[in-house]
Design an enzyme around this catalytic site. Structure first.
Site, mmCIF file in Angstrom:
data_model
loop_
_atom_site.group_PDB
_atom_site.id
_atom_site.type_symbol
_atom_site.label_atom_id
_atom_site.label_comp_id
_atom_site.label_asym_id
_atom_site.label_seq_id
_atom_site.Cartn_x
_atom_site.Cartn_y
_atom_site.Cartn_z
ATOM 1 N N ASN A 1 187.569 4.590 48.401
ATOM 2 C CA ASN A 1 187.033 5.481 47.347
ATOM 3 C C ASN A 1 187.265 6.942 47.726
ATOM 4 O OD1 ASN A 1 185.420 4.119 45.011
ATOM 5 N ND2 ASN A 1 185.044 2.881 46.810
ATOM 6 N N ARG B 1 165.232 7.243 64.161
ATOM 7 C CA ARG B 1 165.878 7.327 62.843
ATOM 8 C C ARG B 1 165.494 8.646 62.153
ATOM 9 N NH1 ARG B 1 169.890 5.351 59.361
ATOM 10 N NH2 ARG B 1 169.840 3.549 60.673
ATOM 11 N N HIS C 1 178.506 1.865 42.983
ATOM 12 C CA HIS C 1 178.022 0.528 43.330
ATOM 13 C C HIS C 1 178.973 -0.491 42.698
ATOM 14 C CE1 HIS C 1 175.272 -2.622 44.503
ATOM 15 N NE2 HIS C 1 175.399 -3.125 43.291
ATOM 16 N N ASP D 1 169.838 1.942 44.214
ATOM 17 C CA ASP D 1 170.684 1.704 43.025
ATOM 18 C C ASP D 1 169.890 1.861 41.731
ATOM 19 O OD1 ASP D 1 172.100 -1.073 44.850
ATOM 20 O OD2 ASP D 1 172.697 1.044 44.875
ATOM 21 N N GLN E 1 190.432 -1.580 39.639
ATOM 22 C CA GLN E 1 190.343 -1.400 38.191
ATOM 23 C C GLN E 1 189.114 -0.588 37.770
ATOM 24 O OE1 GLN E 1 190.697 -5.111 36.059
ATOM 25 N NE2 GLN E 1 192.587 -5.694 37.091
ATOM 26 N N GLU F 1 186.229 1.035 40.471
ATOM 27 C CA GLU F 1 185.694 2.062 41.368
ATOM 28 C C GLU F 1 186.601 3.281 41.483
ATOM 29 O OE1 GLU F 1 184.330 0.556 45.132
ATOM 30 O OE2 GLU F 1 183.930 -1.395 44.255
HETATM 31 C C1 GRF Z 1 183.115 -0.452 47.954
HETATM 32 O O1 GRF Z 1 183.087 -1.727 47.360
HETATM 33 C C2 GRF Z 1 182.018 0.389 47.355
HETATM 34 O O2 GRF Z 1 181.691 0.028 46.026
HETATM 35 C C3 GRF Z 1 180.865 0.100 48.228
HETATM 36 O O3 GRF Z 1 181.436 0.090 49.540
HETATM 37 C C4 GRF Z 1 182.709 -0.560 49.442
HETATM 38 C C5 GRF Z 1 183.687 0.060 50.429
HETATM 39 O O4 GRF Z 1 184.237 1.172 49.865
HETATM 40 N N1 GRF Z 1 179.813 1.094 48.069
HETATM 41 P P1 GRF Z 1 185.355 2.100 50.621
HETATM 42 O O5 GRF Z 1 186.656 1.315 50.700
HETATM 43 O O6 GRF Z 1 184.849 2.427 52.014
HETATM 44 O O7 GRF Z 1 185.466 3.288 49.737
#
Ligand code: GRF
Length: 206
Positions: free
Chosen positions: A14, A66, A110, A151, A179, A181
């Site tokens: 992403n 944390r 998500h 979410d 398709q 994300e």
């Molecule tokens: C993806 O499926 C995203 O929707 C979820 O984490 C997964 C890994 O995403 N939040 P990426 O390849 O690290 O962007």
């Protein structure tokens, strides 16, 4: 021009879609100020370095608690003076004080059509396993603002993807990424960067 911080934990596909979107003009008026990961081994950090983007990694195990990690993560994010925080495959829990610091200025991708297959425990491949187990014929992805729930923030964009009879979780995950994300996350950033998104009564209007 808006500055964005992209937070990652894994492969960074992403993130790559955002980098490519800025390069090819799909995303306008936007600069990636930095990439942050809670996972020092995330390939997404390599993608950032290859694109000559500041890459910062902090592991919770480097901190006494944390709370200390959360404080350091927030201080780093605030030091950048960004307009938008983008969670792109980010698996770290965003604490309430972080959400308070960026009201309706954190977006997340998500891999399902929220409110289906989301909430605590629904991330990565697990989402697609549950989709196949339930036998739904359509799934997809959602970009939403992050609030203090899991979410649960206002939905910005969604895109549907067909589920095929012989899909495995891995094949379905890739189709949803390719398709949905990698299409709606860049589009959401471009809409935000051009001031096209309004939130009224927890509903997004574009
Ligand atoms: C993806 O499926 C995203 O929707 C979820 O984490 C997964 C890994 O995403 N939040 P990426 O390849 O690290 O962007």
């Amino acid at each position: 021009m808006i500055d964005i911080l992209i937070m990652v934990s894994g492969g960074g596909t992403n993130l790559q879609a955002i980098i490519d979107g800025i390069d090819n003009g799909t995303i306008t008026n936007t600069r990636i100020r930095a990439v942050f990961s809670n996972n020092k081994k995330a390939y997404a950090l390599e993608r950032a370095r290859n694109a000559e983007i500041e890459a910062k990694a902090m592991s919770p195990s480097d901190f006494p608690s944390r709370e200390d990690f959360n404080k350091a993560m927030l201080e780093y994010a605030e030091s950048l003076n960004v307009d938008l925080v983008v969670l792109a495959g980010c698996l770290v829990v965003i604490p309430p004080e972080f959400v308070d610091a960026f009201p309706n200025r954190i977006i997340n991708i998500h891999p399902s059509l929220i409110p289906s297959f989301c909430g605590t425990g629904f991330y990565g491949l697990k989402v697609h396993e549950e989709v196949l187990k339930r036998g739904v014929k359509v799934t997809g992805a959602t970009v939403h603002f992050v609030d203090k729930g899991t979410d649960t923030g206002p939905i910005i964009l969604q895109k549907a993807v067909e589920v095929l009879d012989d899909d495995t979780p891995e094949v379905l995950q890739h189709r949803v990424m390719e398709q949905a994300e990698w299409v709606i996350m860049p589009r959401a950033i471009d809409l935000f960067a051009n001031d096209r998104i309004r939130v009224e009564n927890d509903r997004v209007k574009i």
